[in-house]
Each structure stands twice: as structure tokens, then as C-alpha cells.
Scaffold this motif. Structure first.
Motif, PDB file in Angstrom:
ATOM      1  N   GLY A 175       9.184   8.095  -2.772  1.00  0.00           N
ATOM      2  CA  GLY A 175       7.789   8.648  -1.974  1.00  0.00           C
ATOM      3  C   GLY A 175       8.124   9.173  -0.569  1.00  0.00           C
ATOM      4  O   GLY A 175       9.307   9.121  -0.291  1.00  0.00           O
ATOM      5  N   GLU A 176       7.185   9.249   0.227  1.00  0.00           N
ATOM      6  CA  GLU A 176       7.351   9.634   1.443  1.00  0.00           C
ATOM      7  C   GLU A 176       7.812   8.423   2.400  1.00  0.00           C
ATOM      8  O   GLU A 176       7.281   7.409   2.444  1.00  0.00           O
ATOM      9  CB  GLU A 176       5.879   9.972   2.255  1.00  0.00           C
ATOM     10  CG  GLU A 176       5.649  11.352   1.854  1.00  0.00           C
ATOM     11  CD  GLU A 176       4.183  11.851   2.267  1.00  0.00           C
ATOM     12  OE1 GLU A 176       4.166  11.839   3.784  1.00  0.00           O
ATOM     13  OE2 GLU A 176       3.459  11.930   1.554  1.00  0.00           O
ATOM     14  N   LYS A 214       3.152   5.586  -2.493  1.00  0.00           N
ATOM     15  CA  LYS A 214       3.291   6.715  -1.816  1.00  0.00           C
ATOM     16  C   LYS A 214       4.095   6.918  -0.736  1.00  0.00           C
ATOM     17  O   LYS A 214       4.834   7.850  -0.543  1.00  0.00           O
ATOM     18  CB  LYS A 214       2.257   7.591  -2.211  1.00  0.00           C
ATOM     19  CG  LYS A 214       1.710   7.641  -3.517  1.00  0.00           C
ATOM     20  CD  LYS A 214       0.803   8.837  -3.486  1.00  0.00           C
ATOM     21  CE  LYS A 214      -0.067   8.979  -5.245  1.00  0.00           C
ATOM     22  NZ  LYS A 214      -1.332   8.706  -4.602  1.00  0.00           N
ATOM     23  N   ARG A 215       3.642   6.160   0.078  1.00  0.00           N
ATOM     24  CA  ARG A 215       4.270   6.388   1.478  1.00  0.00           C
ATOM     25  C   ARG A 215       4.461   5.214   2.419  1.00  0.00           C
ATOM     26  O   ARG A 215       3.582   4.300   2.492  1.00  0.00           O
ATOM     27  CB  ARG A 215       2.826   6.978   2.154  1.00  0.00           C
ATOM     28  CG  ARG A 215       3.204   7.569   3.340  1.00  0.00           C
ATOM     29  CD  ARG A 215       2.251   8.636   4.129  1.00  0.00           C
ATOM     30  NE  ARG A 215       2.733   9.685   4.348  1.00  0.00           N
ATOM     31  CZ  ARG A 215       2.658   9.874   5.802  1.00  0.00           C
ATOM     32  NH1 ARG A 215       1.842   9.481   6.732  1.00  0.00           N
ATOM     33  NH2 ARG A 215       3.359  11.159   6.360  1.00  0.00           N
TER      34      ARG A 215
END
Ligand code: FAD
Length: 409
Positions: free
Chosen positions: A27-28, A2-3
Motif C-alpha cells: 500500500g501507500e 491501503k495507507r
């Protein structure tokens, strides 16, 4: 995933962020670095920038790029701590950020020489835009510049300063220029060029100390046996030291650089390292090396991104490098240090030079001066699964194009 958090916003760090988005990561992405402003390229600092002072041309991309690509970018922020158990990083202002994957692209810093006088005004080193601004402002016709270290960066600045009318002396401790990375033929070629440009090159000469005046400014560089060379500015260009301490403090394995495997994974699989700060296994023998080049930072960044996106490919790119000194463009394909046999060929008019470097009969690298087509061909040739032998290259009369055609047939 995600990150992704990227620490260090230079060549490699920027490339990770850009490639993540270009290759579809949704994602981030958080990219941060300790320098002020937008991420920029370093190579022009010792080349065009010293002449033009145009800082805008250094930027990889302008601010819009980061907004449009949803890359959160923090400038002027240092990584201070990595908490591997919690998977967080802490920055110098106390912010903490969690990560699923952390990429360390922390680069390197200039090596400080262990000689007296390094802190006088007028003693400079070049790594950042701020350093380059100071050097640019200081160079002027008639002043004397002493460059300590006859490597790429020192020589690029020497050539530019001499063209701007400065009196330039280069001190090199070994017996030839750029001795760590190029063949004797290339060293000799560049020595002749710098001397023809009016640079006083002193080989086999160690700087013992820097003497100052009563206003705390550098005044001379002391060399052997009591001799000294007058200096208004001293540029110390004596290599770099990889930024490994924060990784080491977090228990990540360090060996010359932050040690990675051929996928750029550190000893912690949630953390990668790339570029100047990373040491990695190279070539068929897997010897551990650290490379300080744009190509290496970019290709290792892409290698990490491919792995994070589920397409792991071992890193095996052909290294290449360039240096612009006066009217000479030096390009190197492969790694030529450690060659045991070299064949140098100059063009009839002497404008171009190509050096084929072999180790145990196998081509390991090609150095060219003002011969970009030969350089490009050498990169293709060295990427073949089996590098050509001296016999094969000689049989084609050192025509790399012909060797490449034969190797593909
Ligand atoms: C003057 C000069 C000329 C060059 N010329 C050439 C050339 O002609 N050809 C070539 O191939 N290569 C050249 N290089 C080398 C090339 O620029 C580097 O190899 C390349 O920039 C490496 O990329 P990197 O991302 O590993 O490191 P960098 O680009 O140095 O980026 C690392 C960044 O991390 C930051 N950082 C460090 N510690 C922290 C921390 N704790 N927290 C946050 N940020 C941190 C640094 O300040 C820096 O901004 C040159 C370098 C210099 C300095």
C-alpha cells in the motif's frame, strides 16, 4: 490496509517505513518529520560526529532508497492535528492526509531546566543534528565547558571536549554518574576514567543558575552557596520529555508517554505509538515504562509492522543500550535499575568490567565495559523464558556462556 502514515522521521519512524517495504507491504507509505533533510541516526551526534563533522555518515539511507521503495517522504513538516473521526492528519502547512493506520514516532525533546539564564548565547542542548553542529563549532582548545547533568550524553560530550583540549566540568546533582541507569560499580569506573582524562566532576552539585556577561553570553554557572564556575559554553543535558501533546489533544490516552499495549496500539486501534514517545507494559509484571534507545525504537517499529501485516506478536524484546565515552564502551543488556544485588568482576588487567545485576535473586541485567562478547551473551541469556538465578550464575563462576549452555541443555 491501503495507507500507512508515519509521523516523526527519526529512528523509529524510518524503521516502520523501511520494514513495511522490506516485509512486503504494497500500500501507500507516507513518512514525514519536522527536521530538514533525510532521516538520520542520533547516537553518533554525541560521539563520532562531534569529532568528524561528517553528517553524511549519519543518514540511514540516501534519497534513492525512498524513491526505489515508493516511500513518500516529507521533511520539515510538523504534525499539528490528528482527526480521529475522519482518520486524517493535518500538517503545519495546512496539508491533510488520510490514513488507514497512523504511527506516532514523535520522539522526545530536551528537558529545559527551570533555572535562570537558560536563554543566554552559549547555553546549548543536544538532540538534533542542528544542535550538534552548534556544539561542534563551539568546542575549542582552552575554552571552558560546563556540562549540567552526568548522564550518557553529557558524559560523551565531556569526554570528547576534554580530548579536544577544552577545560571541562561536569555537574551532577546525585551522588554518582549515570545514577538513574547503571550500577554504582559502573558509575565509579566511569568517574575514575573521566577524572583521569582531566574532567572536573562535581557530584552532589546542583546548577542554580547561569550568569551572563553584558553581551548576553553565558559566563558562569552558579552552584551552591554563592560559588560559580566560569563557562564559555554550558551544555544542559538533563533528560528528555516525550512528545505527547498532539496525541493527548486528540484524546489518545497518555501516561508518562503515549500509552500503548503490548502490540504498540494506543487507545485508538487505528493509531500506534513507538520509541521515545511511547510508554508500554514491560516484563512479566507488565510495569509501565518508556525507553529511550535505538533498540527500543527499532524493535517496536518492527512489532507494529508485523501486526499491520497480519502477524501480531506481543512486544517482549530484551532492552539493550550502549554509550561510548573516551576509550570505554559501556553496554547494557536488560534493565538494571532496581537491582538489589550486584556482582562486579574486572579482568586481571582491569581493561574489562562486567556487572551482573539481580533482583530478588533473578538476573535482570548485565553491564559491561569493553566486553562485547559478554554483552552479546547476556542478551541471549535474558531472552530465555526463565532468567537465571544468582545461584545458577554463581555456580558457573559468572561465565555467562556456561550458564547459557546449561539453560539450553
Ligand atoms: C545525542 C544522542 C545520543 C544518543 N545515543 C544513544 C546511544 O548511544 N544508544 C542508544 O541506544 N540510544 C541513543 N540515543 C537515543 C536514541 O537516539 C533515541 O532513543 C531514538 O532516536 C528514539 O527514536 P524515536 O524514533 O522514538 O525518536 P527520534 O529518533 O527522536 O525521532 C522523532 C522525530 O520526530 C520528530 N517530531 C517531533 N514532533 C514532531 C511533529 N509534531 N511533527 C513531525 N515530526 C515531529 C522529531 O523532530 C524527530 O525527528 C541518543 C540520543 C541522542 C539525542
Amino acid at each position: 490496509m491501503k495507507r500507512v502514515v508515519i509521523a516523526g522521521a527519526g529512528q523509529g519512524g524510518f524503521q516502520v517505513a523501511a520494514s513495511l517495504r522490506q516485509d512486503g507491504f504494497d500500500g501507500e507509505v507516507l513518512l514525514f518529520g519536522d527536521e530538514p533533510g533525510l532521516p538520520y541516526q542520533r547516537p553518533p551526534l554525541s560521539k563520532e560526529y562531534i569529532k568528524t563533522g561528517n553528517a553524511e555518515r549519519l543518514l540511514f539511507r540516501n534519497a534513492d532508497f525512498f524513491d526505489k521503495n515508493a516511500i513518500r517522504y516529507l521533511d520539515g513538516r510538523s504534525l499539528t492535528t490528528i482527526d480521529r473521526a475522519d482518520r486524517t492528519v493535518e500538517l503545519d502547512d495546512g496539508q491533510t492526509h488520510g490514513f488507514d493506520h497512523l504511527v506516532l514516532a514523535l520522539g522526545a525533546r530536551n528537558r529545559r531546566l527551570p533555572i535562570p539564564g537558560m536563554d543566554f548565547d552559549g547555553v546549548m542542548q543536544l538532540r538534533t543534528l542542528a544542535d550538534a553542529e552548534r556544539i561542534r563549532a563551539a568546542i575549542a582548545p582552552g575554552l571552558s565547558l560546563v556540562v549540567i547533568g552526568g548522564g550518557f550524553i553529557g558524559l560523551e560530550i565531556a569526554a570528547t571536549a576534554a580530548a579536544a583540549g577544552a577545560r571541562v566540568t561536569v555537574l551532577e546533582a546525585t551522588d554518582r554518574l549515570m545514577s538513574r541507569v547503571v550500577s554504582p560499580a559502573i558509575s565509579a569506573h566511569f568517574l575514575a576514567m573521566h577524572q583521569a582524562c582531566g574532567v572536573d566532576v562535581r557530584l552532589g552539585t546542583m546548577a542554580r543558575g547561569i550568569r551572563g556577561n553584558d553581551r548576553g553570553r553565558a559566563a558562569a554557572v552558579e552552584i551552591d552557596e554563592g560559588a560559580s564556575i566560569e563557562a564559555d559554553i554550558v551544555l544542559v543535558s538533563a533528560g528528555i520529555v516525550p512528545n505527547v501533546e498532539i496525541a493527548e489533544a486528540a484524546g489518545i490516552y497518555v501516561q508518562d508517554g503515549i500509552r500503548v499495549n503490548d502490540l504498540m496500539e494506543t487507545s485508538d486501534p487505528h493509531i500506534s505509538a513507538i520509541g521515545d514517545c511511547a510508554s508500554f507494559p514491560f516484563g512479566r509484571d507488565g510495569i509501565l515504562i518508556r525507553l529511550e534507545s535505538v533498540q527500543n525504537a527499532i524493535d517496536q517499529a518492527k512489532c507494529v509492522v508485523q501486526r499491520l501485516l497480519g502477524h501480531p506478536e506481543p512486544y517482549d524484546k530484551v532492552p539493550w543500550f550502549w554509550s561510548d565515552q573516551a576509550a570505554f564502551k559501556l553496554q547494557i543488556a536488560g534493565l538494571t535499575a532496581g537491582a538489589d544485588h550486584q556482582v562486579a568482576r574486572a579482568s586481571d588487567d582491569g581493561a574489562k568490567l562486567t556487572v551482573h545485576c539481580f533482583r530478588q535473586d533473578t538476573l535482570i541485567g548485565v553491564e559491561t565495559v569493553n566486553a562485547p562478547a559478554d554483552h552479546m551473551m547476556a542478551r541471549k541469556l535474558l531472552a530465555l523464558p526463565q532468567a537465571p538465578t544468582l545461584g545458577a550464575v554463581e555456580a558457573k563462576d559468572f561465565d555467562l556462556k556456561a550458564v547459557f549452555a546449561a539453560a539450553q541443555a
